[in-house]
Design an enzyme around this catalytic site. Structure first.
Site, PDB file in Angstrom:
ATOM      1  N   GLY A  10       0.819  -1.220   0.000  1.00  0.00           N
ATOM      2  CA  GLY A  10       0.000   0.000   0.000  1.00  0.00           C
ATOM      3  C   GLY A  10       0.847   1.261   0.000  1.00  0.00           C
ATOM      4  N   SER A 124      -3.667   6.350  14.131  1.00  0.00           N
ATOM      5  CA  SER A 124      -4.078   7.576  13.453  1.00  0.00           C
ATOM      6  C   SER A 124      -4.419   8.654  14.460  1.00  0.00           C
ATOM      7  CB  SER A 124      -5.315   7.250  12.607  1.00  0.00           C
ATOM      8  OG  SER A 124      -5.928   8.430  12.156  1.00  0.00           O
ATOM      9  N   TYR A 149     -14.208   3.544  11.167  1.00  0.00           N
ATOM     10  CA  TYR A 149     -12.770   3.431  10.898  1.00  0.00           C
ATOM     11  C   TYR A 149     -11.966   3.887  12.109  1.00  0.00           C
ATOM     12  CZ  TYR A 149      -8.114   4.770   9.457  1.00  0.00           C
ATOM     13  OH  TYR A 149      -6.753   4.929   9.425  1.00  0.00           O
ATOM     14  N   LYS A 153      -9.230   1.788  14.865  1.00  0.00           N
ATOM     15  CA  LYS A 153      -7.866   2.167  15.292  1.00  0.00           C
ATOM     16  C   LYS A 153      -7.822   2.262  16.818  1.00  0.00           C
ATOM     17  CE  LYS A 153      -5.976   2.326  11.369  1.00  0.00           C
ATOM     18  NZ  LYS A 153      -4.981   1.321  11.013  1.00  0.00           N
ATOM     19  N   ASN A 186      -1.581  13.700   8.646  1.00  0.00           N
ATOM     20  CA  ASN A 186      -2.084  13.553   7.267  1.00  0.00           C
ATOM     21  C   ASN A 186      -0.946  13.228   6.300  1.00  0.00           C
ATOM     22  OD1 ASN A 186      -4.214  15.069   8.751  1.00  0.00           O
ATOM     23  ND2 ASN A 186      -5.215  15.052   6.766  1.00  0.00           N
ATOM     24  N   ARG A 299     -17.965  19.440   5.088  1.00  0.00           N
ATOM     25  CA  ARG A 299     -18.155  17.984   5.031  1.00  0.00           C
ATOM     26  C   ARG A 299     -18.489  17.490   6.438  1.00  0.00           C
ATOM     27  NH1 ARG A 299     -13.118  14.344   2.956  1.00  0.00           N
ATOM     28  NH2 ARG A 299     -12.192  15.095   4.888  1.00  0.00           N
ATOM     29  N   GLY A 301     -18.586  15.647   9.781  1.00  0.00           N
ATOM     30  CA  GLY A 301     -17.557  14.903  10.528  1.00  0.00           C
ATOM     31  C   GLY A 301     -16.187  15.564  10.534  1.00  0.00           C
ATOM     32  N   ASP A 302     -15.979  16.616   9.707  1.00  0.00           N
ATOM     33  CA  ASP A 302     -14.663  17.266   9.700  1.00  0.00           C
ATOM     34  C   ASP A 302     -14.447  18.075  10.974  1.00  0.00           C
ATOM     35  OD1 ASP A 302     -13.470  16.460   7.379  1.00  0.00           O
ATOM     36  OD2 ASP A 302     -14.173  18.143   6.166  1.00  0.00           O
TER      37      ASP A 302
HETATM   38  P1  NAD Z   1      -3.357   1.480   1.784  1.00  0.00           P
HETATM   39  O1  NAD Z   1      -4.766   1.070   1.559  1.00  0.00           O
HETATM   40  O2  NAD Z   1      -2.609   2.056   0.643  1.00  0.00           O
HETATM   41  O3  NAD Z   1      -2.507   0.275   2.398  1.00  0.00           O
HETATM   42  C1  NAD Z   1      -3.089  -0.733   3.178  1.00  0.00           C
HETATM   43  C2  NAD Z   1      -2.697  -2.059   2.542  1.00  0.00           C
HETATM   44  O4  NAD Z   1      -3.244  -3.125   3.326  1.00  0.00           O
HETATM   45  C3  NAD Z   1      -3.238  -2.239   1.127  1.00  0.00           C
HETATM   46  O5  NAD Z   1      -2.170  -2.622   0.288  1.00  0.00           O
HETATM   47  C4  NAD Z   1      -4.261  -3.376   1.248  1.00  0.00           C
HETATM   48  O6  NAD Z   1      -4.332  -4.155   0.083  1.00  0.00           O
HETATM   49  C5  NAD Z   1      -3.730  -4.123   2.436  1.00  0.00           C
HETATM   50  N1  NAD Z   1      -4.711  -4.912   3.214  1.00  0.00           N
HETATM   51  C6  NAD Z   1      -5.914  -4.524   3.701  1.00  0.00           C
HETATM   52  N2  NAD Z   1      -6.487  -5.525   4.392  1.00  0.00           N
HETATM   53  C7  NAD Z   1      -5.622  -6.567   4.352  1.00  0.00           C
HETATM   54  C8  NAD Z   1      -5.640  -7.887   4.880  1.00  0.00           C
HETATM   55  N3  NAD Z   1      -6.668  -8.342   5.590  1.00  0.00           N
HETATM   56  N4  NAD Z   1      -4.573  -8.685   4.630  1.00  0.00           N
HETATM   57  C9  NAD Z   1      -3.518  -8.254   3.902  1.00  0.00           C
HETATM   58  N5  NAD Z   1      -3.447  -7.006   3.384  1.00  0.00           N
HETATM   59  C10 NAD Z   1      -4.488  -6.186   3.608  1.00  0.00           C
HETATM   60  O7  NAD Z   1      -3.360   2.509   3.006  1.00  0.00           O
HETATM   61  P2  NAD Z   1      -2.187   3.405   3.594  1.00  0.00           P
HETATM   62  O8  NAD Z   1      -2.567   4.823   3.387  1.00  0.00           O
HETATM   63  O9  NAD Z   1      -0.893   2.897   3.127  1.00  0.00           O
HETATM   64  O10 NAD Z   1      -2.390   3.106   5.138  1.00  0.00           O
HETATM   65  C11 NAD Z   1      -1.632   2.130   5.823  1.00  0.00           C
HETATM   66  C12 NAD Z   1      -2.115   2.054   7.253  1.00  0.00           C
HETATM   67  O11 NAD Z   1      -1.989   3.341   7.846  1.00  0.00           O
HETATM   68  C13 NAD Z   1      -3.590   1.668   7.397  1.00  0.00           C
HETATM   69  O12 NAD Z   1      -3.728   0.847   8.523  1.00  0.00           O
HETATM   70  C14 NAD Z   1      -4.271   3.006   7.616  1.00  0.00           C
HETATM   71  O13 NAD Z   1      -5.468   2.868   8.341  1.00  0.00           O
HETATM   72  C15 NAD Z   1      -3.216   3.747   8.423  1.00  0.00           C
HETATM   73  N6  NAD Z   1      -3.343   5.197   8.323  1.00  0.00           N
HETATM   74  C16 NAD Z   1      -3.381   5.792   7.099  1.00  0.00           C
HETATM   75  C17 NAD Z   1      -3.523   7.168   7.012  1.00  0.00           C
HETATM   76  C18 NAD Z   1      -3.621   7.861   5.677  1.00  0.00           C
HETATM   77  O14 NAD Z   1      -4.111   8.981   5.616  1.00  0.00           O
HETATM   78  N7  NAD Z   1      -3.165   7.252   4.592  1.00  0.00           N
HETATM   79  C19 NAD Z   1      -3.583   7.945   8.175  1.00  0.00           C
HETATM   80  C20 NAD Z   1      -3.524   7.298   9.407  1.00  0.00           C
HETATM   81  C21 NAD Z   1      -3.398   5.924   9.475  1.00  0.00           C
HETATM   82  C1  WQD Z   2      -8.149  17.342   4.698  1.00  0.00           C
HETATM   83  C2  WQD Z   2      -8.852  18.671   4.587  1.00  0.00           C
HETATM   84  C3  WQD Z   2     -11.237  18.504   4.270  1.00  0.00           C
HETATM   85  C4  WQD Z   2     -11.121  16.727   0.293  1.00  0.00           C
HETATM   86  C5  WQD Z   2      -8.563  11.734   6.892  1.00  0.00           C
HETATM   87  C6  WQD Z   2      -9.104  10.781   7.925  1.00  0.00           C
HETATM   88  C7  WQD Z   2      -8.069  10.526   8.983  1.00  0.00           C
HETATM   89  C8  WQD Z   2      -6.737  10.098   8.365  1.00  0.00           C
HETATM   90  C9  WQD Z   2      -6.294  10.989   7.246  1.00  0.00           C
HETATM   91  C10 WQD Z   2      -6.539   7.723   8.398  1.00  0.00           C
HETATM   92  C11 WQD Z   2     -10.178  18.712   5.352  1.00  0.00           C
HETATM   93  C12 WQD Z   2     -10.560  19.161   3.071  1.00  0.00           C
HETATM   94  C13 WQD Z   2     -10.757  17.271   1.505  1.00  0.00           C
HETATM   95  C14 WQD Z   2     -11.750  17.556  -0.673  1.00  0.00           C
HETATM   96  C15 WQD Z   2     -11.584  19.408   0.857  1.00  0.00           C
HETATM   97  N1  WQD Z   2      -6.792   8.797   7.794  1.00  0.00           N
HETATM   98  N2  WQD Z   2     -10.976  18.593   1.776  1.00  0.00           N
HETATM   99  N3  WQD Z   2     -11.956  18.877  -0.342  1.00  0.00           N
HETATM  100  O1  WQD Z   2     -10.197  14.411   6.897  1.00  0.00           O
HETATM  101  O2  WQD Z   2      -8.040  15.389   7.797  1.00  0.00           O
HETATM  102  O3  WQD Z   2      -8.244  12.975   7.539  1.00  0.00           O
HETATM  103  O4  WQD Z   2      -7.369  11.190   6.319  1.00  0.00           O
HETATM  104  O5  WQD Z   2      -6.370   7.506   9.547  1.00  0.00           O
HETATM  105  O6  WQD Z   2      -8.592   9.559   9.819  1.00  0.00           O
HETATM  106  O7  WQD Z   2     -10.256  11.360   8.504  1.00  0.00           O
HETATM  107  O8  WQD Z   2      -8.049  14.341   5.536  1.00  0.00           O
HETATM  108  O9  WQD Z   2      -7.450  14.746   3.193  1.00  0.00           O
HETATM  109  O10 WQD Z   2      -9.807  14.006   3.726  1.00  0.00           O
HETATM  110  O11 WQD Z   2      -9.071  16.310   4.366  1.00  0.00           O
HETATM  111  O12 WQD Z   2     -11.804  20.609   1.096  1.00  0.00           O
HETATM  112  O13 WQD Z   2     -12.137  17.144  -1.762  1.00  0.00           O
HETATM  113  O14 WQD Z   2      -9.191  18.900   3.214  1.00  0.00           O
HETATM  114  O15 WQD Z   2     -12.450  19.137   4.558  1.00  0.00           O
HETATM  115  O16 WQD Z   2     -10.317  19.984   5.887  1.00  0.00           O
HETATM  116  P1  WQD Z   2      -8.745  14.365   6.993  1.00  0.00           P
HETATM  117  P2  WQD Z   2      -8.598  14.778   4.128  1.00  0.00           P
END
Ligand code: NAD
Ligand code: WQD
Length: 345
Positions: A10, A124, A149, A153, A186, A299, A301-302
């Site tokens: 991922g 997160s 979600y 976490k 983020n 949006r 929930g923001d």
């Molecule tokens: P991503 O979706 O790109 O990566 C997650 C990977 O896990 C994917 O490749 C998916 O195919 C794999 N996957 C899902 N379920 C699986 C399973 N049961 N078995 C094996 N593989 C599985 O997401 P990412 O952005 O790289 O996020 C990675 C981690 O970080 C996630 O746990 C996500 O919740 C967490 N996270 C992401 C963000 C963000 O904004 N990207 C922010 C905070 C936390």
């Molecule tokens: C950022 C800002 C939106 C899209 C989310 C998850 C959080 C974490 C990271 C995993 C906000 C604004 C967005 C658009 C916009 N993920 N926006 N137009 O909401 O901070 O966090 O991703 O753990 O749990 O909630 O990130 O990138 O969606 O938004 O104006 O089309 O951009 O309102 O202010 P967020 P985001």
């Protein structure tokens, strides 16, 4: 060390694989490709010139997970695998709880049986909920999450910490666990090569991939979700962290986890917030043309503001984010312009 990345194909996992290999570690990846493909791992191999042991499996499947873990016997597991879309989790809560919770439970059971003791978990900033005013510190209590979600976490953090406590008492555990919970803010941007980056399926939910797709002509314009917040320009503020800084934070966390026991929490952020409009303007500069946008309603929930106090990671791990908003936009644009359709190019 030999480090196993669940979900390593991922977005964050693939960038972390590069940093781990560059720091001299061996990397194995297990992924079910539910939100990725093996292409990202092939590109990791291209960037680093090293091979990655790659397994296609659902981490929640105990039989398969045991086979892989027995073969690898990793010094550390970094657990990225999970479903991550906030909106989708509201529509499909059962799938989110099932997948995210089960992957963690299965890993913990396997670790107990095999005597594996080190795990770093992708948590997160969402676990702070909307009960606190930023900057968020690790000492703050976890808040009320606004979506399934976030609760997954929250619960996975709890499960890992409870298992750690039990492991200290011995019992069925061969060794006390070392658990590191990383709370990402983020994550944005891409590897400097432009070979790997964020490749969301369908319409992006998150700001940066949406901006990138407008910039490259895949979408007409961005909708800014609300400009009537109590902030200098009326738009929400976030702590955007370059994914390579985040990746390097994982190297520091995995090295820290080895050779200790206990549960430790670290924010991985920059400590500096930017508004939605600041991000749009910085991206316009990076790509050399205006990114079209319109102002829309808020949006649901923001939260208005979210950013980290990132000092604990600096003090304890010796890690701090180095890359700023210019590098973030430059590298995101480099990836998007070289791969307008992501990995399907
Ligand atoms: P991503 O979706 O790109 O990566 C997650 C990977 O896990 C994917 O490749 C998916 O195919 C794999 N996957 C899902 N379920 C699986 C399973 N049961 N078995 C094996 N593989 C599985 O997401 P990412 O952005 O790289 O996020 C990675 C981690 O970080 C996630 O746990 C996500 O919740 C967490 N996270 C992401 C963000 C963000 O904004 N990207 C922010 C905070 C936390
Ligand atoms: C950022 C800002 C939106 C899209 C989310 C998850 C959080 C974490 C990271 C995993 C906000 C604004 C967005 C658009 C916009 N993920 N926006 N137009 O909401 O901070 O966090 O991703 O753990 O749990 O909630 O990130 O990138 O969606 O938004 O104006 O089309 O951009 O309102 O202010 P967020 P985001």
């Amino acid at each position: 060390m030999n480090i196993l990345l669940t979900g390593g194909a991922g977005y964050i996992g693939s960038h972390t694989a590069v940093s781990l290999i560059e720091a001299g570690h061996d990397v194995a990846v297990v992924d079910d490709y539910s939100n990725s493909s093996d292409e990202a791992v092939k590109r990791v191999e291209k960037i680093t010139g090293r091979s990655v042991n790659l397994y296609e499996a659902d981490v929640a499947d105990k039989k398969k997970a045991m086979e892989i873990l027995k073969k690898e016997m990793p010094d550390c597991i970094i657990h990225f695998a999970g479903l991550k879309s906030v909106g989708e989790s509201i529509e499909k809560p059962i799938e989110y709880y099932r997948n995210n919770i089960d992957t963690t439970l299965t890993l913990l059971e396997c670790m107990r049986e095999l005597g594996l003791s080190n795990i770093v978990f992708s948590s997160s900033a969402t676990v702070y909920g909307d009960d606190h005013t930023p900057p968020f510190t690790e000492e703050m209590s976890k808040g009320m999450c606004t979506n399934p979600y976030g609760w997954t976490k929250w619960m996975q953090e709890q499960m890992l910490d409870d298992a750690q406590t039990a492991s200290e008492k011995g019992g069925d555990w061969k060794k006390p666990l070392s658990v590191v919970l990383l709370r990402y803010f983020n994550p944005v941007g891409a590897h400097e090569s432009g070979l790997i980056g964020e490749d969301p399926q369908g319409i992006p939910n998150n700001l940066m991939p949406y901006i990138s797709q407008v910039a490259v002509g895949r979408r007409e314009k961005l909708t800014v979700f609300g400009d009537d917040y109590d902030t200098p320009d009326g738009t929400c503020r976030r702590d955007y962290i370059h994914v390579m800084d985040l990746a390097e934070g994982h190297v520091a966390a995995a090295e820290y986890a080895a050779g200790r026991s206990g549960t430790e929490i670290f924010n991985l952020g920059t400590g500096t917030p930017y508004s939605v409009l600041e991000m749009v303007n910085a991206f316009s500069k990076a790509c050399g043309h205006e990114v079209a946008y319109e102002i829309g309603p808020r949006r649901a929930g923001d939260v208005q503001d979210s950013w980290s106090d990132a000092t604990k990671a600096e003090k304890v791990l010796g890690w701090a984010a180095k890359r700023g908003i210019e590098e973030i936009c430059r590298d995101a644009w480099n990836w998007q312009s070289q791969n307008p359709n992501g990995y399907n190019n």
